[in-house]
Design a protein around this motif. Structure first.
Motif, mmCIF file in Angstrom:
data_model
loop_
_atom_site.group_PDB
_atom_site.id
_atom_site.type_symbol
_atom_site.label_atom_id
_atom_site.label_comp_id
_atom_site.label_asym_id
_atom_site.label_seq_id
_atom_site.Cartn_x
_atom_site.Cartn_y
_atom_site.Cartn_z
ATOM 1 N N ASP A 88 -5.572 -2.117 -6.175
ATOM 2 C CA ASP A 88 -6.555 -1.021 -6.054
ATOM 3 C C ASP A 88 -5.889 0.282 -6.420
ATOM 4 O O ASP A 88 -4.678 0.440 -6.242
ATOM 5 C CB ASP A 88 -7.056 -0.894 -4.608
ATOM 6 C CG ASP A 88 -8.240 -1.804 -4.326
ATOM 7 O OD1 ASP A 88 -9.108 -1.899 -5.192
ATOM 8 O OD2 ASP A 88 -8.276 -2.405 -3.247
ATOM 9 N N ASP A 107 -4.180 11.428 -2.953
ATOM 10 C CA ASP A 107 -5.051 12.341 -2.213
ATOM 11 C C ASP A 107 -5.991 13.115 -3.119
ATOM 12 O O ASP A 107 -7.084 13.502 -2.723
ATOM 13 C CB ASP A 107 -4.214 13.340 -1.400
ATOM 14 C CG ASP A 107 -3.579 12.685 -0.192
ATOM 15 O OD1 ASP A 107 -3.931 11.531 0.086
ATOM 16 O OD2 ASP A 107 -2.738 13.321 0.466
ATOM 17 N N ASN A 124 0.841 -1.194 0.000
ATOM 18 C CA ASN A 124 0.000 0.000 0.000
ATOM 19 C C ASN A 124 0.879 1.247 0.000
ATOM 20 O O ASN A 124 1.751 1.387 0.855
ATOM 21 C CB ASN A 124 -0.915 0.033 1.231
ATOM 22 C CG ASN A 124 -1.886 -1.126 1.264
ATOM 23 O OD1 ASN A 124 -2.831 -1.197 0.483
ATOM 24 N ND2 ASN A 124 -1.658 -2.048 2.192
ATOM 25 N N SER A 142 -1.544 -1.479 -3.987
ATOM 26 C CA SER A 142 -2.658 -0.536 -3.946
ATOM 27 C C SER A 142 -2.091 0.870 -3.834
ATOM 28 O O SER A 142 -1.262 1.131 -2.958
ATOM 29 C CB SER A 142 -3.577 -0.825 -2.750
ATOM 30 O OG SER A 142 -4.200 -2.089 -2.888
ATOM 31 N N ASN A 158 -7.159 4.688 -6.441
ATOM 32 C CA ASN A 158 -8.280 5.613 -6.285
ATOM 33 C C ASN A 158 -8.210 6.764 -7.269
ATOM 34 O O ASN A 158 -8.943 7.738 -7.136
ATOM 35 C CB ASN A 158 -8.351 6.151 -4.850
ATOM 36 C CG ASN A 158 -7.236 7.151 -4.557
ATOM 37 O OD1 ASN A 158 -6.248 7.218 -5.272
ATOM 38 N ND2 ASN A 158 -7.402 7.930 -3.499
ATOM 39 N N THR A 210 -7.374 13.276 -7.306
ATOM 40 C CA THR A 210 -7.343 12.505 -8.547
ATOM 41 C C THR A 210 -7.276 13.370 -9.807
ATOM 42 O O THR A 210 -7.191 12.831 -10.897
ATOM 43 C CB THR A 210 -8.610 11.630 -8.638
ATOM 44 O OG1 THR A 210 -9.761 12.487 -8.693
ATOM 45 C CG2 THR A 210 -8.723 10.705 -7.444
ATOM 46 N N TYR A 256 -2.908 5.007 -3.500
ATOM 47 C CA TYR A 256 -3.923 5.958 -3.055
ATOM 48 C C TYR A 256 -3.404 7.376 -3.268
ATOM 49 O O TYR A 256 -2.400 7.774 -2.679
ATOM 50 C CB TYR A 256 -4.264 5.731 -1.580
ATOM 51 C CG TYR A 256 -4.708 4.317 -1.303
ATOM 52 C CD1 TYR A 256 -6.016 3.928 -1.531
ATOM 53 C CD2 TYR A 256 -3.795 3.368 -0.838
ATOM 54 C CE1 TYR A 256 -6.424 2.626 -1.301
ATOM 55 C CE2 TYR A 256 -4.188 2.060 -0.608
ATOM 56 C CZ TYR A 256 -5.513 1.691 -0.839
ATOM 57 O OH TYR A 256 -5.908 0.404 -0.619
#
Length: 492
Positions: free
Chosen positions: A489, A463, A430, A459, A491, A465, A461
């Motif tokens: 994953d 903050d 992650n 994954s 985002n 997009t 992530y």
């Protein structure tokens, strides 16, 4: 599996005690499984948050089945729905928990009349306190008279966990303080503008307090910050946190959520929390949501001298990087360091370098790490790469916004992708990236994903997009490597 003996089954089901879905499914396998699961489910049947208790007619039927025939007849004449079913098990003989709010929700099934619900409460709480062999868990946010039942002392003196709020009359706390002195976990919801001195006595009388949680909840008064009258809020904190210092030898879990407005956080004086923390040196879990600790020379000097050797989890909303570095400098067992926002009082170069160096030297068991985006300097490169080599258990790495001149975001993205491929353990799955501080060109990302092949899927992530939606090229790239099993994953 279905032929395992009861002892083995019990041990397996104990491991599943937090998962109502699995336990309920086990009830249907056969009678032996059912007989083994029922005592586990009914030890604390109010704990399963996935259940909509106010619509559980089956639980209402079970509870009201314990009423005597005379009481059933009396309540039925009042128009209250009462169950006449017989029970396959003596469910309440396994029960070690009372949750006032949830039981009140279940009671509401019987009648919409407030008076009728009052009659039901009187009868049900009377037999509950008699029927349950001993109460280990009590959530008394609702009806408090239960502590004055004749059987209360015998049933409650072995209480282990208590959840309450500060709207409760102090007299009930005084009563509890004399009955229950072996409570290991206390959760206090502070929803009263007036200080409740009963909570102080309750905490003071405990002899083995291990878990303390305090949550400010003034939602009733705070529809608009501008109209919240802060002058009406008495100080419930100073005495509470002074008393907590007396439990420094036993307290291992300290969780605090204080009410404040971010726009006016500099107006708060919550130094009672800072100085209480100096005393609590045996903590394993520290979670704080409060205004940033004040930069007080006296506090900082004392913090430098404190040793938190047993800390395993730290979760703090905002803290000065120098202060958190002091806290973790001897935390050899630290597994999670979750910081939402690092604040800078020292210059960013020394502060971030000392922080990374401290992680390298002391926290090599770390699994979840929040880290500020550091300057692109050689000393930082050396220490960060040393961190990745030493912290082989690291599973989640989350970069946080930094406070320095922008303009190197793409360069940082290129550096980070290369060093992660070269040095990161295969346990790292992650990665959190802040917007503006770290950016990746399409070519850098594709190179990163290609070299990540053969490792566990990652994954990512982000903050924000927006950058990754500027055109479809990024999304197409992500979709490609999701299909190939490189990305788990994302985002963006």
């Amino acid at each position: 599996m279905s032929k395992l003996n009861k002892d083995i089954l019990f041990l397996i089901f104990e491991e599943l005690q937090d998962n109502s879905k699995y336990l309920f499914s086990c009830l249907m396998v056969n009678r032996i499984w059912c007989e083994t699961v029922i005592p586990i489910l009914w030890r604390n049947p109010w704990r399963y948050y996935a259940i909509n208790y106010c619509k559980k007619n089956s639980l209402y039927s079970i509870i009201t089945s314990y009423l005597s025939n005379d009481i059933k007849e009396f309540l039925s004449k009042k128009g209250i729905k009462i169950s006449g079913q017989s029970l396959a098990f003596d469910y309440l003989s396994f029960c070690r928990s009372i949750n006032i709010k949830i039981i009140d929700d279940i009671i509401s099934i019987g009648s919409s009349s407030e008076y009728n619900r009052f009659l039901l409460q009187e009868e049900i709480y009377s037999f509950l306190i008699k029927k349950c062999p001993e109460i280990k868990y009590l959530n008394m946010r609702g009806t408090y008279e239960i502590v004055y039942s004749p059987e209360a002392k015998a049933r409650l003196e072995s209480l282990c966990e208590l959840t309450c709020d500060t709207l409760i009359d102090p007299r009930y706390f005084y009563r509890l303080a004399h009955i229950c002195q072996q409570i290991q976990g206390i959760v206090i919801i502070n929803n009263n503008l007036n200080a409740n001195h009963g909570t102080i006595k309750l905490i003071e009388f405990q002899k083995n307090l291990k878990y303390f949680e305090w949550v400010d909840d003034f939602t009733e008064f705070t529809e608009d910050y501008d109209y919240f009258d802060w002058e009406k809020l008495e100080d419930p904190y100073t005495e509470i946190f002074d008393i907590l210092k007396n439990h420094a030898n036993t307290l291992i879990h300290f969780e605090i959520s204080l009410y404040f407005d971010y726009n006016y956080s500099t107006n708060y004086d919550y130094t009672f929390l800072q100085y209480a923390l100096l005393e609590l040196q045996n903590l394993k879990i520290l979670e704080i949501n409060s205004p940033r600790f004040l930069d007080i020379d006296d506090f900082n000097e004392k913090l430098e001298m404190v040793t938190y050797r047993d800390l395993e989890i730290i979760e703090i909303d905002v803290i000065d990087i120098y202060q958190v570095t002091c806290i973790i400098k001897n935390s050899l067992y630290l597994k999670e360091l979750r910081i939402n926002d690092f604040h800078w009082n020292d210059n960013i170069i020394d502060g971030s370098l000392n922080f990374i160096n401290t992680i390298c030297d002391n926290c090599f068991l770390i699994e979840y790490l929040s880290i500020p985006v550091f300057p692109l300097l050689e000393n930082h490169f050396i220490e960060f790469e040393r961190l990745l080599k030493k912290c082989q258990n690291l599973r989640s790495l989350n970069f946080k916004d930094a406070c320095y001149e922008k303009g190197e975001a793409l360069e940082f993205g290129d550096y980070l992708s290369n060093v992660l491929i070269r040095e990161a353990s295969t346990n790292l799955i992650n990665i959190g990236i802040p917007y503006f501080d770290i950016e990746f060109s399409l070519e850098t990302l594709e190179k990163f994903f290609e070299k990540w092949k053969g490792r566990p899927a990652v994954s990512l992530y982000f903050d924000n997009t927006y950058f990754y939606r500027k055109d479809n090229s990024y999304m197409k790239l992500f979709d490609k490597y999701k299909i190939e099993g490189v990305i788990k994953d994302i985002n963006a």
